[in-house]
Design a protein around this motif. Structure first.
Motif, short mmCIF file in Angstrom:
data_model
loop_
_atom_site.label_atom_id
_atom_site.label_comp_id
_atom_site.label_asym_id
_atom_site.label_seq_id
_atom_site.Cartn_x
_atom_site.Cartn_y
_atom_site.Cartn_z
N ASN A 57 -1.29 6.04 -0.48
CA ASN A 57 -2.46 6.66 0.16
C ASN A 57 -3.64 6.75 -0.79
OD1 ASN A 57 -1.79 7.42 2.82
ND2 ASN A 57 -0.36 8.95 1.97
N GLY A 58 -4.80 6.36 -0.31
CA GLY A 58 -6.01 6.57 -1.08
C GLY A 58 -6.21 5.60 -2.23
N ALA A 59 -5.36 4.58 -2.34
CA ALA A 59 -5.48 3.63 -3.45
C ALA A 59 -6.77 2.82 -3.36
CB ALA A 59 -4.27 2.68 -3.45
N GLY A 60 -7.25 2.66 -2.12
CA GLY A 60 -8.47 1.86 -1.92
C GLY A 60 -8.22 0.62 -1.08
N LYS A 61 -7.13 0.63 -0.30
CA LYS A 61 -6.75 -0.54 0.51
C LYS A 61 -7.86 -0.94 1.48
CE LYS A 61 -3.06 1.54 2.01
NZ LYS A 61 -3.18 2.70 1.12
N THR A 62 -8.30 0.03 2.28
CA THR A 62 -9.26 -0.30 3.34
C THR A 62 -10.60 -0.74 2.76
OG1 THR A 62 -8.12 1.33 4.69
CG2 THR A 62 -10.25 0.59 5.48
N THR A 63 -11.04 -0.06 1.70
CA THR A 63 -12.29 -0.43 1.04
C THR A 63 -12.18 -1.84 0.46
OG1 THR A 63 -12.47 1.90 0.44
CG2 THR A 63 -13.98 0.39 -0.65
N THR A 64 -11.03 -2.13 -0.15
CA THR A 64 -10.81 -3.45 -0.75
C THR A 64 -10.83 -4.53 0.32
OG1 THR A 64 -9.52 -2.51 -2.55
CG2 THR A 64 -9.16 -4.84 -2.08
N LYS A 130 -9.62 -19.36 16.07
CA LYS A 130 -9.71 -20.32 14.96
C LYS A 130 -10.17 -19.66 13.66
CE LYS A 130 -10.23 -24.37 17.91
NZ LYS A 130 -8.87 -24.03 18.42
N ALA A 131 -9.60 -18.52 13.39
CA ALA A 131 -9.88 -17.86 12.11
C ALA A 131 -9.00 -18.50 11.04
CB ALA A 131 -9.57 -16.37 12.21
N ASN A 132 -9.45 -18.43 9.80
CA ASN A 132 -8.59 -18.96 8.74
C ASN A 132 -8.15 -17.90 7.74
OD1 ASN A 132 -11.13 -18.77 7.80
ND2 ASN A 132 -11.21 -20.80 6.88
N MET A 133 -8.52 -16.66 8.02
CA MET A 133 -7.99 -15.59 7.18
C MET A 133 -7.76 -14.33 8.01
SD MET A 133 -9.18 -13.90 3.63
CE MET A 133 -8.78 -15.40 2.82
N VAL A 134 -6.55 -13.80 7.92
CA VAL A 134 -6.23 -12.53 8.58
C VAL A 134 -5.89 -11.54 7.48
CG1 VAL A 134 -4.76 -11.36 10.26
CG2 VAL A 134 -5.21 -13.80 10.49
N ILE A 135 -6.57 -10.39 7.48
CA ILE A 135 -6.25 -9.38 6.47
C ILE A 135 -5.72 -8.15 7.21
CG2 ILE A 135 -7.07 -8.10 4.47
CD1 ILE A 135 -9.41 -9.99 4.26
N ILE A 136 -4.51 -7.76 6.86
CA ILE A 136 -3.83 -6.70 7.59
C ILE A 136 -3.81 -5.42 6.76
CG2 ILE A 136 -1.65 -6.04 8.73
CD1 ILE A 136 -1.77 -9.58 8.18
N ASP A 137 -4.49 -4.40 7.27
CA ASP A 137 -4.50 -3.08 6.63
C ASP A 137 -3.20 -2.37 6.99
OD1 ASP A 137 -5.46 -0.93 5.22
OD2 ASP A 137 -6.84 -0.24 6.78
N THR A 138 -2.68 -1.56 6.09
CA THR A 138 -1.46 -0.80 6.41
C THR A 138 -1.64 0.64 5.96
OG1 THR A 138 -0.42 -1.30 4.27
CG2 THR A 138 0.06 -2.81 6.11
N ALA A 139 -0.81 1.51 6.50
CA ALA A 139 -0.85 2.92 6.12
C ALA A 139 -0.32 3.08 4.70
CB ALA A 139 -0.01 3.74 7.09
N GLY A 140 -0.88 4.02 3.97
CA GLY A 140 -0.39 4.31 2.64
C GLY A 140 1.01 4.90 2.72
N ARG A 141 1.83 4.61 1.73
CA ARG A 141 3.19 5.13 1.74
C ARG A 141 3.73 5.22 0.33
NH1 ARG A 141 4.94 1.59 6.06
NH2 ARG A 141 2.71 1.23 6.25
N LEU A 142 4.71 6.10 0.14
CA LEU A 142 5.36 6.25 -1.15
C LEU A 142 6.71 5.56 -1.12
CD1 LEU A 142 4.64 10.03 -1.80
CD2 LEU A 142 3.54 8.06 -2.91
N HIS A 143 7.16 5.14 -2.32
CA HIS A 143 8.43 4.42 -2.36
C HIS A 143 9.60 5.29 -1.91
CE1 HIS A 143 7.96 6.38 -6.24
NE2 HIS A 143 9.25 6.40 -6.33
N THR A 144 9.40 6.61 -1.96
CA THR A 144 10.48 7.51 -1.54
C THR A 144 10.60 7.59 -0.01
OG1 THR A 144 8.84 9.23 -1.82
CG2 THR A 144 10.47 9.02 -3.56
N PHE A 189 7.08 -1.36 -4.38
CA PHE A 189 6.52 -2.21 -3.32
C PHE A 189 7.04 -3.63 -3.44
CE2 PHE A 189 3.58 1.28 -2.63
CZ PHE A 189 3.42 1.24 -1.25
N THR A 190 7.23 -4.10 -4.65
CA THR A 190 7.74 -5.46 -4.83
C THR A 190 9.17 -5.55 -4.32
OG1 THR A 190 6.24 -5.94 -6.61
CG2 THR A 190 8.23 -7.24 -6.55
N GLU A 191 9.94 -4.47 -4.54
CA GLU A 191 11.30 -4.44 -4.01
C GLU A 191 11.30 -4.56 -2.49
OE1 GLU A 191 13.60 -0.93 -5.13
OE2 GLU A 191 13.53 -1.78 -7.17
#
Ligand code: GDP
Ligand code: MG
Length: 213
Positions: A57-64, A130-144, A189-191
């Motif tokens: 949450n709040g990392a800056g996903k949507t702004t990025t 005919k778009a060539n880029m899709v960017i998918i926003d997701t909800a913030g979450r913790l690994h727990t 997240f990589t896991e």
């Protein structure tokens, strides 16, 4: 640390005496490590790409996402945004406002809806428009939050099934002010979803950020 070992070896091999030379060498070694990650391909102009944006949450996903969309559009790419953060209040509207400002389409459902369904519709829309880029926003979450991590895997699976010719990428957004906790985020997240790259935000307000190495 591997970086320091390499630096020490090179300093003695090359017989460096001046601190400024050592600094230059350190910079060179650090840059080399960042260059070898392949993350830069996320915005490739040659391949159609579906980019899943993940992070706490709040990392800056949507702004990025707005920044990525702006850059891609400036490079003549046709971008579609997917408002798959259906969880946080106002998240859908936030992405829609950015979509309007940047001038790209946003695929959205109602708040509380299924993020997988949004991702599905976005992939369909990308093909139809005919778009060539899709960017998918997701909800913030913790690994727990195991259930939310599973949801992320599900969204990734849906994108994979609908991807067709689209190359898939997962980018992890980490708040640059986070410090060492960023490592835990990267691991968890990589896991869950195998991140292809990391975006460090808020470097305008901090001298931290070395965690990216
Ligand atoms: N200074 C600064 N603030 C940022 C940056 N990226 C995001 N923010 C701010 O951080 C807050 C959370 O950003 P948001 O994109 O909504 O995070 P999300 O929850 O990960 O989607 C907002 O107030 C943004 O304006 C950045 O690069 N620099
Ligand atoms: Mg957001």
């Amino acid at each position: 640390m591997e970086l320091l070992d390499t630096l020490r070896d090179r300093v003695s091999d090359e017989g460096l005496k001046e601190p400024s030379d050592v600094c230059a060498l350190l910079r060179e070694e650090m840059t080399a490590r960042l260059k070898n990650t392949g993350a830069g391909n996320a915005l490739s102009e040659e391949i159609d790409t579906a980019v899943l944006i993940v992070g706490v949450n709040g990392a800056g996903k949507t702004t990025t996402i707005a920044k990525l969309a702006h850059t891609a559009k400036a490079n003549d790419q046709k971008v579609i945004l997917a408002a798959a953060d259906t969880f946080r209040a106002g998240a859908i509207e936030q992405l829609q406002i950015w979509g309007e400002r940047v001038g790209v389409d946003v695929i959205a459902h109602q708040a509380g809806g299924d993020p997988g369904a949004v991702a599905f519709d976005a992939m369909e829309a990308a093909r139809a428009r005919k778009a060539n880029m899709v960017i998918i926003d997701t909800a913030g979450r913790l690994h727990t939050q195991t259930n939310l991590m599973d949801e992320l895997k599900k969204v990734q699976g849906i994108i994979a099934r609908r991807a067709g010719d689209f190359d898939q990428r997962v980018l992890l957004v980490i708040d640059g002010t986070t410090g060492q906790n960023g490592l835990i985020q990267a691991r968890s997240f990589t896991e869950a979803v195998e991140c292809d790259g990391v975006i460090l935000t808020k470097l305008d307000g901090t001298a931290r950020g070395g965690i990216v190495l």
